[in-house]
Design a protein around this motif. Structure first.
Motif, short mmCIF file in Angstrom:
data_model
loop_
_atom_site.label_atom_id
_atom_site.label_comp_id
_atom_site.label_asym_id
_atom_site.label_seq_id
_atom_site.Cartn_x
_atom_site.Cartn_y
_atom_site.Cartn_z
N ALA A 71 0.81 -1.10 -0.03
CA ALA A 71 -0.11 -0.05 -0.08
C ALA A 71 1.10 1.12 0.04
O ALA A 71 1.91 1.29 0.54
CB ALA A 71 -0.94 0.06 1.36
N THR A 72 0.44 2.16 -0.85
CA THR A 72 1.30 3.57 -0.49
C THR A 72 0.15 4.72 -0.24
O THR A 72 -1.05 4.58 -0.82
CB THR A 72 1.73 3.83 -2.17
OG1 THR A 72 0.73 4.11 -3.07
CG2 THR A 72 2.97 2.70 -2.38
N PHE A 73 0.42 5.56 0.51
CA PHE A 73 -0.48 6.50 0.80
C PHE A 73 0.26 7.65 1.42
O PHE A 73 1.34 7.46 2.17
CB PHE A 73 -1.37 6.22 1.94
CG PHE A 73 -2.68 6.78 2.00
CD1 PHE A 73 -3.76 6.39 1.08
CD2 PHE A 73 -3.10 7.53 2.87
CE1 PHE A 73 -5.03 6.83 0.97
CE2 PHE A 73 -4.42 8.25 3.03
CZ PHE A 73 -5.37 7.87 2.07
N ASP A 83 -3.35 5.48 7.81
CA ASP A 83 -4.34 4.21 7.85
C ASP A 83 -4.26 3.58 6.52
O ASP A 83 -4.97 4.25 5.52
CB ASP A 83 -5.80 4.51 8.25
CG ASP A 83 -6.58 3.39 8.24
OD1 ASP A 83 -6.00 2.15 8.22
OD2 ASP A 83 -7.92 3.61 8.60
N PHE A 84 -3.79 2.49 6.37
CA PHE A 84 -3.76 1.83 4.82
C PHE A 84 -4.78 1.01 4.62
O PHE A 84 -4.80 0.30 3.58
CB PHE A 84 -2.45 1.00 4.92
CG PHE A 84 -0.81 1.85 5.01
CD1 PHE A 84 -0.65 2.51 3.96
CD2 PHE A 84 -0.39 1.88 5.90
CE1 PHE A 84 0.76 3.21 3.87
CE2 PHE A 84 0.99 2.54 6.15
CZ PHE A 84 1.24 3.43 4.98
N THR A 85 -6.00 0.86 5.46
CA THR A 85 -6.96 -0.16 5.32
C THR A 85 -7.62 0.18 4.07
O THR A 85 -7.98 1.45 3.74
CB THR A 85 -8.00 0.30 6.44
OG1 THR A 85 -7.27 0.06 7.78
CG2 THR A 85 -9.20 -0.94 6.33
N GLY A 86 -7.69 -1.01 3.11
CA GLY A 86 -8.41 -0.82 1.94
C GLY A 86 -7.46 -0.52 0.80
O GLY A 86 -8.24 -0.21 -0.34
N THR A 87 -6.38 0.01 0.91
CA THR A 87 -5.39 0.39 -0.07
C THR A 87 -4.38 -0.56 -0.62
O THR A 87 -3.53 -0.19 -1.48
CB THR A 87 -4.73 1.90 0.30
OG1 THR A 87 -3.86 1.37 1.54
CG2 THR A 87 -5.80 3.05 0.51
N TYR A 88 -4.26 -1.66 -0.09
CA TYR A 88 -3.26 -2.81 -0.41
C TYR A 88 -3.40 -2.98 -1.97
O TYR A 88 -4.75 -3.47 -2.11
CB TYR A 88 -3.12 -3.81 0.50
CG TYR A 88 -2.64 -3.41 2.10
CD1 TYR A 88 -1.12 -3.52 2.12
CD2 TYR A 88 -3.22 -2.99 3.17
CE1 TYR A 88 -0.56 -2.92 2.91
CE2 TYR A 88 -2.64 -2.43 4.28
CZ TYR A 88 -1.30 -2.56 4.14
OH TYR A 88 -0.68 -2.02 5.30
N PHE A 89 -2.53 -3.35 -2.52
CA PHE A 89 -2.53 -4.10 -3.89
C PHE A 89 -1.39 -5.23 -3.88
O PHE A 89 -0.45 -5.29 -3.38
CB PHE A 89 -2.43 -3.02 -4.92
CG PHE A 89 -1.48 -1.80 -4.78
CD1 PHE A 89 -0.15 -2.35 -5.52
CD2 PHE A 89 -1.39 -0.96 -4.09
CE1 PHE A 89 0.96 -1.50 -5.24
CE2 PHE A 89 -0.41 -0.03 -3.99
CZ PHE A 89 1.04 -0.43 -4.88
N ASN A 103 -5.87 -0.29 -10.91
CA ASN A 103 -6.92 0.70 -11.39
C ASN A 103 -6.82 0.70 -12.92
O ASN A 103 -6.92 1.60 -13.53
CB ASN A 103 -6.86 2.22 -11.03
CG ASN A 103 -6.92 2.08 -9.49
OD1 ASN A 103 -7.46 1.40 -8.79
ND2 ASN A 103 -6.36 3.22 -8.92
N ASN A 125 0.46 7.73 -13.17
CA ASN A 125 -0.46 7.91 -11.88
C ASN A 125 -1.27 9.43 -12.15
O ASN A 125 -0.68 10.43 -12.10
CB ASN A 125 0.21 8.03 -10.76
CG ASN A 125 -0.61 8.24 -9.45
OD1 ASN A 125 -1.79 8.36 -9.43
ND2 ASN A 125 -0.22 7.79 -8.28
#
Length: 143
Positions: A71-73, A83-89, A103, A125
């Motif tokens: 995850a990157t944020f 909070d990286f929740t829901g952003t992992y790929f 995406n 991006n």
């Protein structure tokens, strides 16, 4: 009789050699992204990502590895991870070099790991500022 003993010793020798060869294979085979599980990294520089996220005019880029995914944020500081929740790929690759495309190929890039950092490079991006594209973004491990 000595021919039989010689054959037995030769067989045992070959079995020993194959056993050593097979047991070393696991140690020398390239490892996946899982080897970095639990690591969190933060960029050394800040970036203006306010065009995509208005609250982040000055943001550090964070990278997290969990359960074999990345995850990157952004975050406004370099001390507390977001909070990286829901952003992992998912990424592809092995050893220290990985690539990603998420995406529907809108966000594309690479990750190159060292013992103390990961270098992230976005090649596409649409939400990132131009200064972040095709540029090495060095993120040091956060302990």
């Amino acid at each position: 009789m000595s021919k039989k003993i010689s054959t037995i010793f030769l067989s045992l020798f070959l079995v020993g050699i194959f056993s050593i060869s097979c047991s070393n294979e696991d140690k020398t085979a390239p490892k996946g992204i899982e080897q970095y599980n639990g690591n969190t990294y933060v960029s050394t520089e800040t970036y203006d990502v306010s065009s995509a996220m208005p609250n982040f005019k000055t943001a550090y880029l964070w990278v997290s590895i969990k359960d074999g995914q990345v995850a990157t944020f952004p975050n406004d500081n370099n001390t507390t991870a977001p909070d990286f929740t829901g952003t992992y790929f998912t990424v592809t690759g092995s050893g220290t070099d990985y690539g990603f495309s998420i995406n529907n190929n809108k966000v594309v890039g690479t990750l190159k790991f060292s013992d103390t950092s990961v270098t992230l490079r976005y090649t596409a991006n649409p939400d990132a500022p131009a200064e972040m594209l095709n540029t090495d973004i060095v993120c040091n491990i956060k302990k």
